[in-house]
Write a protein that holds these residues in place. Sequence first.
Motif, mmCIF file in Angstrom:
data_model
loop_
_atom_site.group_PDB
_atom_site.id
_atom_site.type_symbol
_atom_site.label_atom_id
_atom_site.label_comp_id
_atom_site.label_asym_id
_atom_site.label_seq_id
_atom_site.Cartn_x
_atom_site.Cartn_y
_atom_site.Cartn_z
ATOM 1 N N ASP A 29 0.826 -1.206 0.000
ATOM 2 C CA ASP A 29 0.000 0.000 0.000
ATOM 3 C C ASP A 29 0.863 1.261 0.000
ATOM 4 N N ALA A 30 1.950 1.244 0.757
ATOM 5 C CA ALA A 30 2.853 2.391 0.777
ATOM 6 C C ALA A 30 3.460 2.632 -0.603
ATOM 7 N N ALA A 31 3.794 1.537 -1.302
ATOM 8 C CA ALA A 31 4.339 1.676 -2.655
ATOM 9 C C ALA A 31 3.307 2.260 -3.598
ATOM 10 N N VAL A 32 2.064 1.819 -3.481
ATOM 11 C CA VAL A 32 0.998 2.360 -4.332
ATOM 12 C C VAL A 32 0.786 3.844 -4.047
ATOM 13 N N ALA A 33 0.846 4.216 -2.770
ATOM 14 C CA ALA A 33 0.699 5.634 -2.417
ATOM 15 C C ALA A 33 1.821 6.466 -3.028
ATOM 16 N N GLN A 34 3.027 5.941 -3.016
ATOM 17 C CA GLN A 34 4.166 6.656 -3.600
ATOM 18 C C GLN A 34 3.993 6.807 -5.116
ATOM 19 N N VAL A 35 3.498 5.764 -5.767
ATOM 20 C CA VAL A 35 3.268 5.841 -7.212
ATOM 21 C C VAL A 35 2.195 6.874 -7.527
ATOM 22 N N ARG A 36 1.108 6.863 -6.775
ATOM 23 C CA ARG A 36 0.020 7.815 -7.042
ATOM 24 C C ARG A 36 0.474 9.255 -6.842
ATOM 25 N N GLU A 37 1.347 9.464 -5.870
ATOM 26 C CA GLU A 37 1.839 10.816 -5.615
ATOM 27 C C GLU A 37 2.685 11.329 -6.774
ATOM 28 N N ALA A 38 3.437 10.434 -7.421
ATOM 29 C CA ALA A 38 4.315 10.844 -8.519
ATOM 30 C C ALA A 38 3.624 10.805 -9.876
ATOM 31 N N LEU A 39 2.418 10.246 -9.943
ATOM 32 C CA LEU A 39 1.751 10.028 -11.220
ATOM 33 C C LEU A 39 1.173 11.325 -11.774
ATOM 34 N N PRO A 40 1.487 11.674 -13.018
ATOM 35 C CA PRO A 40 0.875 12.862 -13.629
ATOM 36 C C PRO A 40 -0.617 12.660 -13.830
ATOM 37 N N ASP A 41 -1.346 13.750 -13.985
ATOM 38 C CA ASP A 41 -2.793 13.671 -14.165
ATOM 39 C C ASP A 41 -3.177 13.023 -15.488
ATOM 40 N N THR A 42 -2.241 12.960 -16.411
ATOM 41 C CA THR A 42 -2.537 12.411 -17.734
ATOM 42 C C THR A 42 -2.163 10.936 -17.856
ATOM 43 N N TRP A 43 -1.763 10.337 -16.760
ATOM 44 C CA TRP A 43 -1.384 8.921 -16.772
ATOM 45 C C TRP A 43 -2.421 8.084 -16.033
ATOM 46 N N ARG A 44 -2.490 6.835 -16.430
ATOM 47 C CA ARG A 44 -3.378 5.894 -15.760
ATOM 48 C C ARG A 44 -2.566 4.945 -14.875
ATOM 49 N N LEU A 45 -3.288 4.348 -13.914
ATOM 50 C CA LEU A 45 -2.647 3.447 -12.958
ATOM 51 C C LEU A 45 -3.450 2.160 -12.856
ATOM 52 N N ILE A 46 -2.757 1.047 -12.931
ATOM 53 C CA ILE A 46 -3.347 -0.279 -12.711
ATOM 54 C C ILE A 46 -2.599 -0.942 -11.567
ATOM 55 N N VAL A 47 -3.322 -1.369 -10.564
ATOM 56 C CA VAL A 47 -2.743 -2.144 -9.464
ATOM 57 C C VAL A 47 -3.396 -3.513 -9.488
ATOM 58 N N ALA A 48 -2.586 -4.559 -9.510
ATOM 59 C CA ALA A 48 -3.130 -5.904 -9.663
ATOM 60 C C ALA A 48 -2.355 -6.913 -8.837
ATOM 61 N N GLY A 49 -3.069 -7.870 -8.284
ATOM 62 C CA GLY A 49 -2.434 -9.029 -7.664
ATOM 63 C C GLY A 49 -2.080 -10.012 -8.761
ATOM 64 N N ILE A 50 -0.876 -9.916 -9.308
ATOM 65 C CA ILE A 50 -0.563 -10.606 -10.562
ATOM 66 C C ILE A 50 -0.285 -12.098 -10.416
ATOM 67 N N SER A 51 -0.259 -12.613 -9.211
ATOM 68 C CA SER A 51 -0.013 -14.048 -9.053
ATOM 69 C C SER A 51 -0.480 -14.481 -7.674
#
Length: 757
Positions: free
Chosen positions: A288-310
């Motif tokens: 969750d902390a990693a996702v929060a860090q990604v969202r903070e750095a993400l520009p408004d024009t980018w999309r984000l996908i978070v997935a339990g990949i395995s």
Amino acid sequence: MTQVAAADRVSGRTRVRWAVAGLAAAAAALALPAPAQAVTEPEADGVVIVGVPGLTWSDIDEQTTPALWDLADAGASAAMSVRTLGSWTCPEAGWVSLGAGERAGGVAARDAQCTAQSNLAAPADTGEGWTVEGWDAFVEANSAFNYGARLGSLADALAEAALQQDAAAAEAEAEGEPAPEPNPGSCVAAIGDGAALAAADTEGRITFWAPGLDALPEAMAACDVVIVDPGVVVGDTADNAPDTTTDYDQLGQDDTEVGTEETSAADDAGEIEPEADPVRTAAARSADAAVAQVREALPDTWRLIVAGISDAAAPSSLHPVLYAGPGVEPGDLTSATTGRDGYVQLTDLTATALAVVGADIPATVAGAPVTVRPESGHSAGEAVADGTDETAAAAAVADVSPNFYWTLSFVGVGAVFAAAHLVAGADRWRRTARTVCIAFSAVPVAGVAAGIPPWWRADHPKLAFWGLILAGVAALTVAASLPWTRRGIRPVLVVAGACAALIAVDQVSGATWPLHTPMGYTAQAGARFTGLGNYAFSVFAAAVILLVCFVPWRGRARIWGPIALGVCAVVIVGAPMLGRDMGGTLTLVAAGILCCLKLWGRRLSLGALALAGGVAFAVFAIGGLLDYLRPEEDQTHLGRFVGSVLDGTASQILIRKASAAWGTVGESMTWISLAALIAAVLIWRRRAPIRTSAVAAAVVGLTAVAAIGGLVNDSGMAVPGFTAALGFGLLAVAVGPRPTAPATAATEPAQAQPAAH
């Protein structure tokens, strides 16, 4: 009189030919895929995919994982199947499959706790980029899996998009026109060791790699697709982990015997809140902390996908996908590969990343871009509750399925020989044998109906499921044993009619019932999320054949009644908005033609067999070709198979399906199939062939469904097994015991000869 009779015979043959032609034409037209729908998705400058191995819906909590909770509230979500090559997917295989867009496997040992495949090495720095060490071993390992996975398809597709941009710019310059604005970011960047496996191209090379999230802005500046591995696997401690002793691969690693994976951790699958594990909770907080860090750095024009990949350990489970960014409204996600709101597959993430940045999706990518279904009132609480419930349902079905299949098969052996006794045995116990035949034939029907109530939410899901099965069998047996339904062929019409009607209503209403019973596929297996699975198809086809043969048609209805019923059945099985089962369509068209020809008194010559096979293949080929002509992201598995024929890779698919079908020999449903064959021989030897058109047609139709369906479907022996489970006993009831008195009015409809025309 002789000339008139001859003219009548010619006229009858002409009507039969036209009837068969009409059946074929209607089946071909109605089995074709639906028109393509344009996929319009708002532009985005790029997309970041954060993969968290082992993450489940129950890990998302407002207090423990606030960033994930907020993402579930603000964006769209779905439950995702991560099924790749085996009955569970470890992190290494998940990352490689994400980069390939197809089911792929890792090279490390796949133990029940995924220990080896969770310890991933960092890529090597070559000075001009990065490369995955031992990449050739990944390629070699996957070349033997017959899924045709082309590792690195994601990176290569983006590289191809860059080349197309360069070519367009050169062409514009040559013609003196303004060149299109260049996009230097047509590549895949990776952050973290696991992400390197997904970002590598077909040679194992990586355009950009960094070990930590501090490099995220630099990665987004370099490439418009960024894959992030936070370096955490959300799993349990050894004392609280799922079963580590069962060899799940031996229990069922392919898509044929779905539900054969024992799920000891799902004994109480109805529980929404599992016991908290401190190790798992800590891992979820780190993710969750990693996702929060990604969202903070993400520009408004980018999309984000978070997935339990395995999965983090065996057995497999459904995992969450959270999708947010410009143009993504709160709601559910779906894709063309699932056809059901709220469900996607791992390979869909690959296609989605390509679609977001405007790159073409190559044929090697099996997934399809996800589609957002906006939902008013969507909330994180609702999304988590739905995802947790879907996960519990899939786990509960996997838990009850092995016992259901083995019980159906072994009890079926006794029921089959009871049917043989009813037809060719002594007078004693015949009434009991008849009741056994009716009751057992009701079991698969009850299996479909059991998916209507949410039995997996009960305190004891297994007891609830078997209670529904017994209640359904009892209700249908009583309905077929009432004073006005128990005579002659009426019990056959009651049970077969209930089966056909139940499955038809399910298909028209959204095909949800078999998904939550062993009569369908569990969602976590990723085989079929909607439409008609092979098990349900088998009993549906058997029911339709029995209705075609034993409904007391009169006059011209003897020709047009079976045709109308057959066309409706083919539409239900093959239509893209309904059954979506082209293998079943091929089987049902061929079996239906042979059955009708026999019912109408025609001899089944080699020409008749060629006619049935040719018409069935024509329906299959025309439907496949038209589906192939649609955009790749809209194609069904049939259109993709035609594409594989054209590009020369179809042999891998055929080998894989043949291997899966062969693997069912010796599985649970083999024994009822073998018993049905032995019982048929006993009946033939002890009682002369029963020369009635209806019975002969039913024998031909059921045999064709079992034989053709077993050959063209990867469920193999399960198709004749389920066909026998419903059809053998009901056919014995229709035939009845050998007459001991001249009056046999009860079986008169079955003994009726074809009407003269």
